[in-house]
Design a protein around this motif. Structure first.
Motif, PDB file in Angstrom:
ATOM      1  N   THR A   1      10.381   3.723  14.708  1.00 45.94           N
ATOM      2  CA  THR A   1      10.512   3.041  13.430  1.00 45.94           C
ATOM      3  C   THR A   1       9.387   2.566  13.357  1.00 45.94           C
ATOM      4  OG1 THR A   1      10.818   0.935  14.890  1.00 45.94           O
ATOM      5  CG2 THR A   1      13.010   2.511  14.403  1.00 45.94           C
ATOM      6  N   LYS A   2       9.302   1.852  12.250  1.00 44.00           N
ATOM      7  CA  LYS A   2       8.005   0.888  11.634  1.00 44.00           C
ATOM      8  C   LYS A   2       7.397   0.202  12.832  1.00 44.00           C
ATOM      9  CE  LYS A   2       9.362  -1.251   8.074  1.00 44.00           C
ATOM     10  NZ  LYS A   2       9.192  -1.881   6.616  1.00 44.00           N
ATOM     11  N   GLU A   3       8.310  -0.339  13.576  1.00 47.03           N
ATOM     12  CA  GLU A   3       7.933  -1.205  14.870  1.00 47.03           C
ATOM     13  C   GLU A   3       7.396  -0.365  15.943  1.00 47.03           C
ATOM     14  OE1 GLU A   3      10.754  -1.579  12.855  1.00 47.03           O
ATOM     15  OE2 GLU A   3      10.041  -3.269  11.694  1.00 47.03           O
TER      16      GLU A   3
ATOM     17  N   LEU B   1       0.267  -2.738   7.880  1.00 47.56           N
ATOM     18  CA  LEU B   1       0.541  -4.114   8.486  1.00 47.56           C
ATOM     19  C   LEU B   1       1.371  -4.937   7.587  1.00 47.56           C
ATOM     20  CD1 LEU B   1      -2.951  -4.563  10.290  1.00 47.56           C
ATOM     21  CD2 LEU B   1      -0.708  -3.960  11.290  1.00 47.56           C
ATOM     22  N   GLU B   2       1.117  -4.820   6.492  1.00 52.77           N
ATOM     23  CA  GLU B   2       1.626  -5.814   5.369  1.00 52.77           C
ATOM     24  C   GLU B   2       3.218  -5.349   5.338  1.00 52.77           C
ATOM     25  OE1 GLU B   2      -0.393  -5.465   1.694  1.00 52.77           O
ATOM     26  OE2 GLU B   2      -1.960  -6.784   2.387  1.00 52.77           O
ATOM     27  N   GLN B   3       3.409  -4.207   5.536  1.00 51.59           N
ATOM     28  CA  GLN B   3       4.908  -3.489   5.488  1.00 51.59           C
ATOM     29  C   GLN B   3       5.426  -3.366   6.667  1.00 51.59           C
ATOM     30  OE1 GLN B   3       6.337  -2.565   2.590  1.00 51.59           O
ATOM     31  NE2 GLN B   3       4.633  -3.402   1.632  1.00 51.59           N
ATOM     32  N   GLY B   4       4.907  -4.090   7.843  1.00 52.02           N
ATOM     33  CA  GLY B   4       5.679  -4.039   8.822  1.00 52.02           C
ATOM     34  C   GLY B   4       5.576  -3.453  10.098  1.00 52.02           C
ATOM     35  N   PHE B   5       4.441  -2.355   9.827  1.00 48.85           N
ATOM     36  CA  PHE B   5       4.161  -1.529  10.854  1.00 48.85           C
ATOM     37  C   PHE B   5       3.239  -2.202  11.925  1.00 48.85           C
ATOM     38  CE2 PHE B   5       5.319   1.372   7.660  1.00 48.85           C
ATOM     39  CZ  PHE B   5       5.481   2.654   8.192  1.00 48.85           C
ATOM     40  N   LYS B   6       3.838  -2.104  13.185  1.00 45.80           N
ATOM     41  CA  LYS B   6       2.926  -2.965  14.265  1.00 45.80           C
ATOM     42  C   LYS B   6       1.908  -2.137  15.050  1.00 45.80           C
ATOM     43  CE  LYS B   6       6.253  -6.212  13.532  1.00 45.80           C
ATOM     44  NZ  LYS B   6       5.841  -7.380  12.816  1.00 45.80           N
TER      45      LYS B   6
ATOM     46  N   ILE C   1       5.157   4.813   4.518  1.00 45.93           N
ATOM     47  CA  ILE C   1       6.170   3.968   4.224  1.00 45.93           C
ATOM     48  C   ILE C   1       7.288   4.370   3.781  1.00 45.93           C
ATOM     49  CG2 ILE C   1       6.821   1.972   2.411  1.00 45.93           C
ATOM     50  CD1 ILE C   1       3.629   1.246   2.776  1.00 45.93           C
TER      51      ILE C   1
ATOM     52  N   LYS D   1      11.371   4.556   5.410  1.00 39.65           N
ATOM     53  CA  LYS D   1      12.571   3.958   4.741  1.00 39.65           C
ATOM     54  C   LYS D   1      13.830   4.408   5.523  1.00 39.65           C
ATOM     55  CE  LYS D   1      10.613   2.691   0.114  1.00 39.65           C
ATOM     56  NZ  LYS D   1      10.841   3.315  -1.328  1.00 39.65           N
TER      57      LYS D   1
ATOM     58  N   GLU E   1      15.562  -0.530  12.918  1.00 35.35           N
ATOM     59  CA  GLU E   1      14.774  -1.149  13.744  1.00 35.35           C
ATOM     60  C   GLU E   1      15.348  -0.926  15.130  1.00 35.35           C
ATOM     61  OE1 GLU E   1      13.815  -4.954  12.735  1.00 35.35           O
ATOM     62  OE2 GLU E   1      13.332  -4.538  10.563  1.00 35.35           O
TER      63      GLU E   1
END
Length: 480
Positions: free
Chosen positions: A13-15, A36-41, A471, A475, A479
């Protein structure tokens, strides 16, 4: 069957997904900050230089800052750089650029001749049905519209002016000669409306990057929101995308890094030189063809600081016209490389500076000379062209983009060779994807921009484009 199995097994996932961005220039920074703004860690940038910024390189000089790389914001409408800073009062309009056309016998062309040349240069365009090179189109238009009009009784000076104009176009489009420049360089490029040479009031082009990074504008190089995500002095030696799983990167120091996604923003010059050994397995034929066909040209600059501005008040800049006999003598001398200097001009808001430009093969040769030899040549040039004395400068600064192994050039153009190979920027920018559609190795940078190549806004857009690709891919993925 294997594609379905792999896609089912890919549960990131993005995380949790691991993203490595190669290069911390404008495109790499744009991609990283957006992710980073879109939640990728887990976003890491590996930068070969000891600084961030890439071909944006704002450095202290002469009690202020100058840009060794990208310098102007080109246009306002549809320019993401301008859109980012337009309300901050950090850009100045250049106004009328009063350049004197000076011959190597110190003669200055008349105001009327200068006006005709400037109007021709501003209005010159390549028609969609153009055959041959930009050089062919330029020669035809010039002799039809200008040669006889501005110089009715002197074809010799007309040719000197044309050669000068050709050097100027080469400096804008990063080609060695206009004869190698494809019409696509004009037809594919979308010029942003408005002033094409907006200059930075302070802090140079670093101001733009500092906004993307939310960094300290007074400290060029501050990593801002990317602090802890950037690894400097980490040149990548191999990108192994074999198999269908993760991609493995090997740094020159032997460090191994694994990633689910790689965004490669290295310059076209580095791709040309390194791609056969950099990518394992080899890149697809269509991408290799685009790397081979496109060109990363060399445009370098000189920055000279004086005790007192040497140019008269009314002289904003000079463009060099070589008499044939002087050019023949020059080519047989140690100063032969001076032929490819376009001219010198004042620097906005820095009254004690002069800036000069040099192109192509001679620019690459200049990079090999000592600073002392470069200054000797420049002073000889001033004495050759100017009727007034130019004192030795307090300081000299020059760019050396081609000899730097992390760049190998300044910015990209379409040569006619790309036309012969029937290739372009779409192939260069296309990602290497798993059969399931998962992006594995993506490509960004100004050379991958189809409409804004050779600009910072094109590089920035390309970074956002590749961030958006990831991104979109993530989608709907739940998570953990």
């Amino acid at each position: 069957m294997s594609a379905c199995v792999e896609e089912t097994a890919f549960s990131k996932t993005k995380e949790t997904t691991r993203i490595v961005i190669i290069g911390a220039g404008a495109s790499g920074i744009a991609a990283a900050t957006k992710l980073l703004e879109q939640g990728f860690k887990n976003v890491q940038l590996f930068e070969a230089e000891d600084r961030i910024g890439g071909r944006i390189n704002t450095v202290p000089f002469a009690n202020s800052f100058v840009d060794l790389g990208a310098q102007w914001c080109h246009g306002e409408e549809g320019n993401v750089v301008y859109e980012t800073v337009k309300d901050l009062d950090v850009l100045d309009r250049t106004g009328d650029f009063a350049v004197y056309f000076v011959r190597s016998n110190k003669e200055i062309l008349s105001d009327e001749q200068t006006k005709v040349l400037k109007e021709f240069k501003d209005e010159f365009e390549v028609k969609p049905d153009c055959e041959g090179s930009v050089g062919d189109a330029l020669n035809e238009s010039y002799w039809k519209e200008v040669g006889q009009k501005a110089f009715p009784d002197n074809r010799t000076i007309a040719k000197e002016a044309l050669d000068c104009m050709k050097r100027h176009i080469c400096s804008e489009d990063a080609c060695d000669t206009v004869s190698e420049l494809s019409p696509r360089n004009y037809l594919n490029f979308h010029q942003s409306g408005g002033d094409q040479n907006l200059s930075w009031r302070q802090k140079g082009f670093w101001k733009f990057l500092s906004i993307l990074l939310n960094a300290n504008e007074d400290q060029p190089g501050d990593q801002g929101v990317l602090k802890g995500h950037v690894h400097l002095n980490k040149r990548i030696a191999e990108i192994n995308w074999s198999g269908s799983g993760e991609t493995t990167l090997r740094c020159w120091n032997g460090q191994i890094v694994s990633a689910d996604h790689v965004i490669c923003t290295v310059s076209l010059g580095v791709l040309k030189e390194k791609h056969p050994k950099l990518f394992v397995p080899a890149l697809p034929a269509d991408k290799v063809r685009s790397i081979t066909g496109l060109k990363l040209g060399t445009v370098n600059k000189f920055l000279l600081e004086f005790e007192v501005q040497p140019f008269p008040e009314e002289m904003r800049g000079i463009a060099c016209l070589w008499l044939e006999e002087d050019l023949k003598e020059l080519r047989g001398s140690k100063f032969f490389w001076l032929e490819s200097i376009c001219g010198f001009h004042r620097v906005d808001r820095q009254p004690l500076l002069l800036e000069g430009w040099i192109i192509g093969a001679h620019a690459r040769y200049m990079e090999t000379l000592s600073e002392e030899k470069v200054l000797e040549g420049l002073m000889w040039l001033f004495r050759k062209f100017l009727s007034f004395s130019v004192p030795y400068p307090k300081n000299l600064l020059r760019s050396q983009w081609h000899s730097n192994p992390n760049f190998r050039g300044s910015y990209s153009c379409y040569p006619t060779y790309a036309d012969e190979l029937r290739t372009g920027r779409t192939d260069l920018g296309s990602p290497l994807v798993h059969v399931s559609g998962r992006p594995r190795v993506q490509f960004a940078g100004e050379a991958t921009s189809q409409t804004h190549f050779s600009t910072v806004h094109g590089a920035t857009e390309s970074g956002w484009r590749e961030a958006d690709r990831l991104i979109e891919f993530y989608k709907g993925r739940a998570e953990n």
